[in-house]
Structures are given as structure tokens and as C-alpha cells.
Write an enzyme that holds these catalytic residues in place. Structure first.
Site, PDB file in Angstrom:
ATOM      1  N   ASP A 112       0.686  -1.260  -0.042  1.00  0.00           N
ATOM      2  CA  ASP A 112      -0.083   0.044   0.048  1.00  0.00           C
ATOM      3  C   ASP A 112       1.041   1.255   0.057  1.00  0.00           C
ATOM      4  OD1 ASP A 112      -1.766   2.095   1.015  1.00  0.00           O
ATOM      5  OD2 ASP A 112      -3.257   0.175   1.267  1.00  0.00           O
ATOM      6  N   LEU A 113       0.527   2.249  -0.734  1.00  0.00           N
ATOM      7  CA  LEU A 113       1.461   3.491  -0.801  1.00  0.00           C
ATOM      8  C   LEU A 113       1.302   4.045   0.638  1.00  0.00           C
ATOM      9  CD1 LEU A 113       0.516   5.630  -3.970  1.00  0.00           C
ATOM     10  CD2 LEU A 113       2.501   4.084  -3.543  1.00  0.00           C
TER      11      LEU A 113
ATOM     12  N   GLN B 180      -6.186   6.863  -5.775  1.00  0.00           N
ATOM     13  CA  GLN B 180      -7.702   7.097  -5.846  1.00  0.00           C
ATOM     14  C   GLN B 180      -7.924   8.023  -6.649  1.00  0.00           C
ATOM     15  OE1 GLN B 180     -10.853   7.811  -5.972  1.00  0.00           O
ATOM     16  NE2 GLN B 180     -10.867   9.843  -5.110  1.00  0.00           N
TER      17      GLN B 180
ATOM     18  N   SER C 282      -1.336  14.000 -14.111  1.00  0.00           N
ATOM     19  CA  SER C 282      -2.712  13.966 -14.563  1.00  0.00           C
ATOM     20  C   SER C 282      -3.061  15.508 -15.230  1.00  0.00           C
ATOM     21  CB  SER C 282      -3.796  13.744 -13.822  1.00  0.00           C
ATOM     22  OG  SER C 282      -5.045  14.071 -14.189  1.00  0.00           O
TER      23      SER C 282
ATOM     24  N   GLU D  81      -5.832  16.654 -15.217  1.00  0.00           N
ATOM     25  CA  GLU D  81      -6.576  17.127 -14.158  1.00  0.00           C
ATOM     26  C   GLU D  81      -5.876  18.550 -13.327  1.00  0.00           C
ATOM     27  OE1 GLU D  81      -9.946  16.432 -13.687  1.00  0.00           O
ATOM     28  OE2 GLU D  81     -10.180  17.562 -11.775  1.00  0.00           O
TER      29      GLU D  81
ATOM     30  N   TYR E   8      -8.595  15.776  -6.084  1.00  0.00           N
ATOM     31  CA  TYR E   8      -7.846  14.919  -6.808  1.00  0.00           C
ATOM     32  C   TYR E   8      -6.767  15.671  -7.277  1.00  0.00           C
ATOM     33  CZ  TYR E   8      -6.418  12.135 -10.592  1.00  0.00           C
ATOM     34  OH  TYR E   8      -5.681  11.120 -11.561  1.00  0.00           O
TER      35      TYR E   8
ATOM     36  N   ARG F  33     -11.736   0.179 -18.301  1.00  0.00           N
ATOM     37  CA  ARG F  33     -11.766   1.449 -17.659  1.00  0.00           C
ATOM     38  C   ARG F  33     -12.732   1.021 -16.529  1.00  0.00           C
ATOM     39  NH1 ARG F  33      -9.886   6.206 -15.635  1.00  0.00           N
ATOM     40  NH2 ARG F  33     -10.591   7.866 -17.008  1.00  0.00           N
TER      41      ARG F  33
HETATM   42  P1  NAP Z   1      -7.259   2.968 -11.605  1.00  0.00           P
HETATM   43  O1  NAP Z   1      -7.553   1.929 -12.670  1.00  0.00           O
HETATM   44  O2  NAP Z   1      -8.343   3.607 -10.694  1.00  0.00           O
HETATM   45  O3  NAP Z   1      -6.048   2.231 -10.775  1.00  0.00           O
HETATM   46  C1  NAP Z   1      -5.646   2.643  -9.701  1.00  0.00           C
HETATM   47  C2  NAP Z   1      -5.069   1.424  -8.807  1.00  0.00           C
HETATM   48  O4  NAP Z   1      -4.360   1.998  -7.582  1.00  0.00           O
HETATM   49  C3  NAP Z   1      -5.756   0.468  -8.515  1.00  0.00           C
HETATM   50  O5  NAP Z   1      -5.329  -0.765  -8.874  1.00  0.00           O
HETATM   51  C4  NAP Z   1      -5.852   0.672  -6.901  1.00  0.00           C
HETATM   52  O6  NAP Z   1      -6.153  -0.671  -6.060  1.00  0.00           O
HETATM   53  C5  NAP Z   1      -4.770   1.214  -6.733  1.00  0.00           C
HETATM   54  N1  NAP Z   1      -4.567   1.835  -5.480  1.00  0.00           N
HETATM   55  C6  NAP Z   1      -5.490   2.757  -5.063  1.00  0.00           C
HETATM   56  N2  NAP Z   1      -5.082   3.142  -3.614  1.00  0.00           N
HETATM   57  C7  NAP Z   1      -3.857   2.529  -3.473  1.00  0.00           C
HETATM   58  C8  NAP Z   1      -2.991   2.529  -2.258  1.00  0.00           C
HETATM   59  N3  NAP Z   1      -3.038   3.243  -1.255  1.00  0.00           N
HETATM   60  N4  NAP Z   1      -1.843   1.636  -2.394  1.00  0.00           N
HETATM   61  C9  NAP Z   1      -1.838   0.794  -3.356  1.00  0.00           C
HETATM   62  N5  NAP Z   1      -2.537   0.801  -4.539  1.00  0.00           N
HETATM   63  C10 NAP Z   1      -3.613   1.818  -4.640  1.00  0.00           C
HETATM   64  O7  NAP Z   1      -6.545   4.222 -12.401  1.00  0.00           O
HETATM   65  P2  NAP Z   1      -5.636   4.133 -13.918  1.00  0.00           P
HETATM   66  O8  NAP Z   1      -7.069   4.835 -14.778  1.00  0.00           O
HETATM   67  O9  NAP Z   1      -5.340   2.938 -14.334  1.00  0.00           O
HETATM   68  O10 NAP Z   1      -4.806   5.210 -13.695  1.00  0.00           O
HETATM   69  C11 NAP Z   1      -3.462   4.916 -13.127  1.00  0.00           C
HETATM   70  C12 NAP Z   1      -2.875   6.440 -12.630  1.00  0.00           C
HETATM   71  O11 NAP Z   1      -2.836   7.165 -13.646  1.00  0.00           O
HETATM   72  C13 NAP Z   1      -3.443   6.835 -11.605  1.00  0.00           C
HETATM   73  O12 NAP Z   1      -2.580   7.331 -10.747  1.00  0.00           O
HETATM   74  C14 NAP Z   1      -4.353   7.730 -12.026  1.00  0.00           C
HETATM   75  O13 NAP Z   1      -4.701   8.857 -10.965  1.00  0.00           O
HETATM   76  C15 NAP Z   1      -3.474   8.246 -13.235  1.00  0.00           C
HETATM   77  N6  NAP Z   1      -4.072   9.039 -14.206  1.00  0.00           N
HETATM   78  C16 NAP Z   1      -5.254   8.451 -14.983  1.00  0.00           C
HETATM   79  C17 NAP Z   1      -5.621   8.888 -15.897  1.00  0.00           C
HETATM   80  C18 NAP Z   1      -6.840   8.286 -16.914  1.00  0.00           C
HETATM   81  O14 NAP Z   1      -7.475   8.913 -17.646  1.00  0.00           O
HETATM   82  N7  NAP Z   1      -6.943   6.966 -16.743  1.00  0.00           N
HETATM   83  C19 NAP Z   1      -5.256  10.111 -16.559  1.00  0.00           C
HETATM   84  C20 NAP Z   1      -4.184  10.653 -15.974  1.00  0.00           C
HETATM   85  C21 NAP Z   1      -3.622  10.197 -14.683  1.00  0.00           C
HETATM   86  P3  NAP Z   1      -7.524  -1.029  -5.563  1.00  0.00           P
HETATM   87  O15 NAP Z   1      -8.259  -1.874  -6.730  1.00  0.00           O
HETATM   88  O16 NAP Z   1      -7.194  -1.880  -4.649  1.00  0.00           O
HETATM   89  O17 NAP Z   1      -8.340   0.312  -5.448  1.00  0.00           O
HETATM   90  O1  G4F Z   2     -14.923  10.043 -16.759  1.00  0.00           O
HETATM   91  P1  G4F Z   2     -14.643  11.082 -15.563  1.00  0.00           P
HETATM   92  O2  G4F Z   2     -14.992  10.643 -14.550  1.00  0.00           O
HETATM   93  O3  G4F Z   2     -13.145  11.559 -15.755  1.00  0.00           O
HETATM   94  P2  G4F Z   2     -12.231  12.706 -15.196  1.00  0.00           P
HETATM   95  O4  G4F Z   2     -12.943  13.336 -14.163  1.00  0.00           O
HETATM   96  O5  G4F Z   2     -11.931  13.579 -16.408  1.00  0.00           O
HETATM   97  O6  G4F Z   2     -10.931  12.168 -14.536  1.00  0.00           O
HETATM   98  C1  G4F Z   2     -10.195  11.016 -15.491  1.00  0.00           C
HETATM   99  O7  G4F Z   2      -9.448  11.798 -16.105  1.00  0.00           O
HETATM  100  C2  G4F Z   2      -8.309  12.420 -15.301  1.00  0.00           C
HETATM  101  C3  G4F Z   2      -7.121  13.010 -16.641  1.00  0.00           C
HETATM  102  O8  G4F Z   2      -7.934  14.378 -16.758  1.00  0.00           O
HETATM  103  C4  G4F Z   2      -7.732  11.540 -14.448  1.00  0.00           C
HETATM  104  F1  G4F Z   2      -6.764  12.177 -14.072  1.00  0.00           F
HETATM  105  C5  G4F Z   2      -8.565  10.881 -13.461  1.00  0.00           C
HETATM  106  O9  G4F Z   2      -7.850   9.688 -12.640  1.00  0.00           O
HETATM  107  C6  G4F Z   2      -9.450  10.130 -14.130  1.00  0.00           C
HETATM  108  O10 G4F Z   2      -9.002   8.975 -14.799  1.00  0.00           O
HETATM  109  O11 G4F Z   2     -15.151  12.417 -16.049  1.00  0.00           O
HETATM  110  C7  G4F Z   2     -15.251  13.108 -17.394  1.00  0.00           C
HETATM  111  C8  G4F Z   2     -16.355  14.144 -17.407  1.00  0.00           C
HETATM  112  C9  G4F Z   2     -16.317  15.082 -16.381  1.00  0.00           C
HETATM  113  O12 G4F Z   2     -16.574  16.272 -17.039  1.00  0.00           O
HETATM  114  C10 G4F Z   2     -17.674  14.801 -15.487  1.00  0.00           C
HETATM  115  O13 G4F Z   2     -18.236  15.735 -14.946  1.00  0.00           O
HETATM  116  O14 G4F Z   2     -17.654  13.477 -17.509  1.00  0.00           O
HETATM  117  C11 G4F Z   2     -18.493  14.017 -16.923  1.00  0.00           C
HETATM  118  N1  G4F Z   2     -19.552  13.376 -16.311  1.00  0.00           N
HETATM  119  C12 G4F Z   2     -20.784  13.714 -16.695  1.00  0.00           C
HETATM  120  N2  G4F Z   2     -21.677  12.671 -16.305  1.00  0.00           N
HETATM  121  C13 G4F Z   2     -19.572  12.503 -15.631  1.00  0.00           C
HETATM  122  C14 G4F Z   2     -20.850  11.584 -15.456  1.00  0.00           C
HETATM  123  N3  G4F Z   2     -18.488  11.549 -15.002  1.00  0.00           N
HETATM  124  C15 G4F Z   2     -18.653  10.381 -14.275  1.00  0.00           C
HETATM  125  N4  G4F Z   2     -17.542   9.863 -13.846  1.00  0.00           N
HETATM  126  N5  G4F Z   2     -20.131   9.869 -14.039  1.00  0.00           N
HETATM  127  C16 G4F Z   2     -21.067  10.690 -14.813  1.00  0.00           C
HETATM  128  O15 G4F Z   2     -22.202  10.201 -14.507  1.00  0.00           O
END
Ligand code: NAP
Ligand code: G4F
Length: 323
Positions: free
Chosen positions: A58-59, A83, A125, A127, A151, A186
Site C-alpha cells: 500500500d502506498l 484514488q 494528470s 486534471e 484529486y 476502464r
Molecule cells: P485505476 O484503474 O483506478 O487504478 C488505480 C490502482 O491504484 C488500482 O489498482 C488501485 O487498487 C490502486 N490503489 C489505490 N490506492 C492505493 C494504495 N493506497 N496503495 C496501493 N494501491 C492503490 O486508475 P488508472 O486509470 O489505471 O490510472 C493509473 C494512474 O494514472 C492513477 O494514478 C491515475 O490517477 C492516473 N491518471 C489516470 C488517467 C486516466 O485517464 N486513466 C489520466 C491521468 C492520470 P484497488 O483496486 O485496490 O483500489
Molecule cells: O470520466 P470522468 O469521471 O473523468 P475525469 O473526471 O476527467 O477524470 C479522469 O481523467 C483524469 C485526467 O484528466 C484522470 F486524472 C482521472 O484519474 C480520471 O481518470 O469524467 C469526465 C467528464 C467530467 O466532466 C464529468 O463531470 O464526464 C463528466 N460526467 C458527466 N456525467 C460524468 C458523469 N463523469 C462520471 N464519472 N460519471 C457521470 O455520470
């Protein structure tokens, strides 16, 4: 044989990165968290399990991180654990900061104390940009960081502390600033997968409505497979540096929803309703990334278009939701 250590190995990106590194001949190590349903704790990497070295970790557990890194002595460390849900970060802001900000610092400390010759990648990110947009309508490495969520604020800390450790201690520590990236793996509470899954349920007669939040925000959506390839390039650059990873195209949530429903022969306006519980206290309205630095340095280009990404997700749910 090179060794990689991945936090968040069972996440969307962790699972694709693992597959990619195994194909390159890496020995892959990673941490998972204990879950009361043990099938969930490694559901995305189960099919790779026999080729992997997975430990509980765990982190937030620094001594465990130090012990693992001391024993493994990885060549590359990928900090993907977080998270990662933006709206939920408003519900659990302190936990989000603990994991996403201090968790990254914990791992940097373990790296510095036990294997400082390794290379470190931080999952930063888009974000973090929040309300900032460059004059040309894009966000790049030089765009100011103005986060709009707990976040995003936590990720800004992790981004800055990674740069600080690079400069202060001459560590090979880098940031990938990734824009939204999706896939069939996803989490289904992120908007793309929620829309695709919901639309397929309606198509198959298993649901009648889909509840969403704000449909007027714009996101730059790519495919996770293209983005994990970029992570590997970024960490292995000879100069430790930070790079934006993005497609450069943006679509509104409404356009994405329209595309998915239309592909299934449905009119989204007849099925989608707004539920305020999915709105955020502060929204990030517009993302469009300029990844020219990455493209010039590594000749990186995404293989998936927006349509190909969404089509793959539609095909996945059409096959996997049984009537
Ligand atoms: P994800 O599917 O939510 O995966 C996150 C992983 O982190 C999960 O396996 C989770 O495990 C683990 N985790 C959470 N808290 C932890 C802790 N305290 N210690 C150890 N492991 C922990 O996210 P992802 O989409 O693969 O994204 C990977 C990384 O890129 C994240 O840091 C996210 O914030 C970042 N990011 C994602 C996007 C995107 O669009 N996908 C864009 C920019 C940045 P559990 O299953 O146990 O919760
Ligand atoms: O899919 P989302 O929840 O992604 P969001 O908030 O952009 O975050 C993701 O991308 C980030 C990179 O920019 C990552 F860092 C982060 O970890 C994550 O992977 O929401 C996308 C958009 C938002 O504007 C939200 O308000 O979709 C809009 N939305 C509208 N209805 C919704 C919903 N989002 C979610 N999750 N659920 C809805 O029902």
C-alpha cells in the site's frame, strides 16, 4: 532481464503496462491491496498471474514499500496507484490527499533510500490544469496548474515533489502528464465506460434510463494501450523530464454519448437524464492536450482514433452483457 515495479498494477493502466513490459521481456513486480472479495484484488491481471511477482502493499505503508524495493532492486518504478476518481475525491478529500500526494512522497523516499539508481515514473494528470487553457486552446507542459478538485490538488503535490526530488537528489524521476485515457478495462463509473455499458444495457432491454451529470464538459480521450507505451518511453529518456501525453482532439460528454447511442441505433435524448448526484462542486470544463514535445522526442503517435476507442468499448460490452 530488466525489472519493473508497478504500484496500481491491477488498475486499468497497470494491467496494460504489465502486458507491454512482459512482451518486452521484463520481470514484472507489483503491489495489490487486500480486498474482502479476493477475486477483485487482481481481477485485471489474473490472466497474467503466472508470469508476475505480486505482493501485498500500500502506498501508505512505507516500511512495506522499502522492504520490497530493497529486495527487488527494480530498474524502473511506475507509481500508478491512486484514488483516481475525481468526483469521489470531493467525498473523501483527506484520503485522496493521503494516497495521491503523500503516497507518492512515501514511494519517492523508499526509492531514494533503497535503490537510488533506479528510474521513477509518476502518473501525473491533466486534471492538474483545472481551469488553465493556453492561448492556442491547448494545455502543454508550460500551462499553469490551476486544479479544480481535491484529486487535482493532490496530483499537483505529487508532480512537484517528483520534480523536487529529481533536482535536489539528482534522481531519475519523471512525470507523464496524461490526458484522459480509456479502454474496456476502464472502471465503469468513469463517464466513457458508464455511457457505453448503460447504452448497451438499454439496447439489450435490460435498462430504460441512463443517469449522468454534466454533459457539456470536454475531454481529450485516448486509449490506455497507447498511453502505457508513452510511459515506457518517458521513463527511459536519457534526460529525466516531464511530458504531456494526449491525442490533441477534444469531444464533449454529449458528443461522446451521441456517438455511442447512435452506433447502437438509439437516440440518446430519449434515454439520458441528469441526476445532480453526478455533478461536481467545481467542474473542469475543457481539456485538449498539446503533446508535440512527446511526439518530437520519441516519434510517439497514438494508434487508436476516438471512434476506434469507443467502438472497441462498445464491442466489449455487447459481447459481455448477456440477456
Ligand atoms: P485505476 O484503474 O483506478 O487504478 C488505480 C490502482 O491504484 C488500482 O489498482 C488501485 O487498487 C490502486 N490503489 C489505490 N490506492 C492505493 C494504495 N493506497 N496503495 C496501493 N494501491 C492503490 O486508475 P488508472 O486509470 O489505471 O490510472 C493509473 C494512474 O494514472 C492513477 O494514478 C491515475 O490517477 C492516473 N491518471 C489516470 C488517467 C486516466 O485517464 N486513466 C489520466 C491521468 C492520470 P484497488 O483496486 O485496490 O483500489
Ligand atoms: O470520466 P470522468 O469521471 O473523468 P475525469 O473526471 O476527467 O477524470 C479522469 O481523467 C483524469 C485526467 O484528466 C484522470 F486524472 C482521472 O484519474 C480520471 O481518470 O469524467 C469526465 C467528464 C467530467 O466532466 C464529468 O463531470 O464526464 C463528466 N460526467 C458527466 N456525467 C460524468 C458523469 N463523469 C462520471 N464519472 N460519471 C457521470 O455520470
Amino acid at each position: 532481464m530488466k525489472k519493473a515495479f508497478i504500484t496500481g498494477i491491477n488498475g486499468q493502466d497497470g494491467s496494460y503496462l504489465t502486458e507491454y513490459l512482459l512482451k518486452l521481456g521484463y520481470e514484472v513486480h507489483g503491489i495489490i491491496r487486500r480486498n474482502s472479495v479476493p477475486e477483485h484484488q487482481q481481477s485485471r491481471i489474473d490472466f497474467l498471474r503466472k508470469d508476475l511477482h505480486v505482493s501485498y502493499g500500500d502506498l501508505l505503508d512505507v516500511s512495506g514499500l522499502e522492504r520490497l524495493l530493497k529486495n527487488i532492486q527494480p530498474d524502473e518504478i511506475y507509481n500508478l496507484a491512486a484514488q483516481s476518481h475525481v468526483r469521489i475525491s470531493f467525498d473523501v478529500p483527506q484520503f485522496t490527499a493521503q494516497v495521491n500526494a503523500l503516497g507518492a512522497l512515501n514511494l519517492l523516499e523508499a526509492f531514494r533510500n533503497t535503490c537510488p539508481d533506479s528510474k521513477y515514473y509518476q502518473a501525473s494528470s491533466s486534471e492538474m490544469f483545472g481551469t488553465s487553457i493556453g492561448e492556442n486552446g491547448y494545455q502543454s507542459e508550460t500551462t499553469p496548474l490551476n486544479p479544480t478538485s481535491p484529486y487535482g490538488c493532490a496530483k499537483v503535490f505529487a508532480f512537484n515533489i517528483t520534480r523536487n526530488y529529481r533536482k535536489s537528489y539528482k534522481l531519475h524521476a519523471v512525470n507523464g502528464i496524461l490526458f484522459n485515457h480509456e479502454s474496456p478495462r476502464r472502471g465503469s463509473n468513469f463517464v466513457t465506460n458508464k455511457v457505453v455499458k448503460g447504452a448497451v444495457m438499454i439496447k439489450k432491454g435490460l435498462a430504460t434510463k441512463l443517469e449522468l451529470g454534466n454533459m457539456d464538459s470536454y475531454r481529450d480521450w485516448g486509449h490506455s494501450k497507447d498511453y502505457v507505451r508513452a510511459m515506457h518511453m518517458i521513463i527511459n529518456h536519457n534526460i529525466p523530464d516531464d511530458f504531456v501525453v494526449a491525442t490533441g482532439q477534444t469531444h464533449s460528454v454529449r458528443e461522446m454519448t451521441d456517438y455511442v447511442f447512435s452506433k447502437l441505433g438509439l437516440d440518446y435524448k430519449k434515454f439520458v437524464i441528469q441526476n445532480p448526484i453526478f455533478l461536481r462542486p467545481e467542474e473542469l470544463p475543457y481539456l485538449r492536450g498539446d503533446s508535440s514535445k512527446l511526439r518530437k522526442t520519441f516519434d510517439w503517435t497514438p494508434e487508436y482514433t476516438f471512434n476506434a476507442l469507443m467502438d472497441e468499448m462498445i464491442d466489449f460490452w455487447m459481447e459481455n452483457i448477456k440477456i
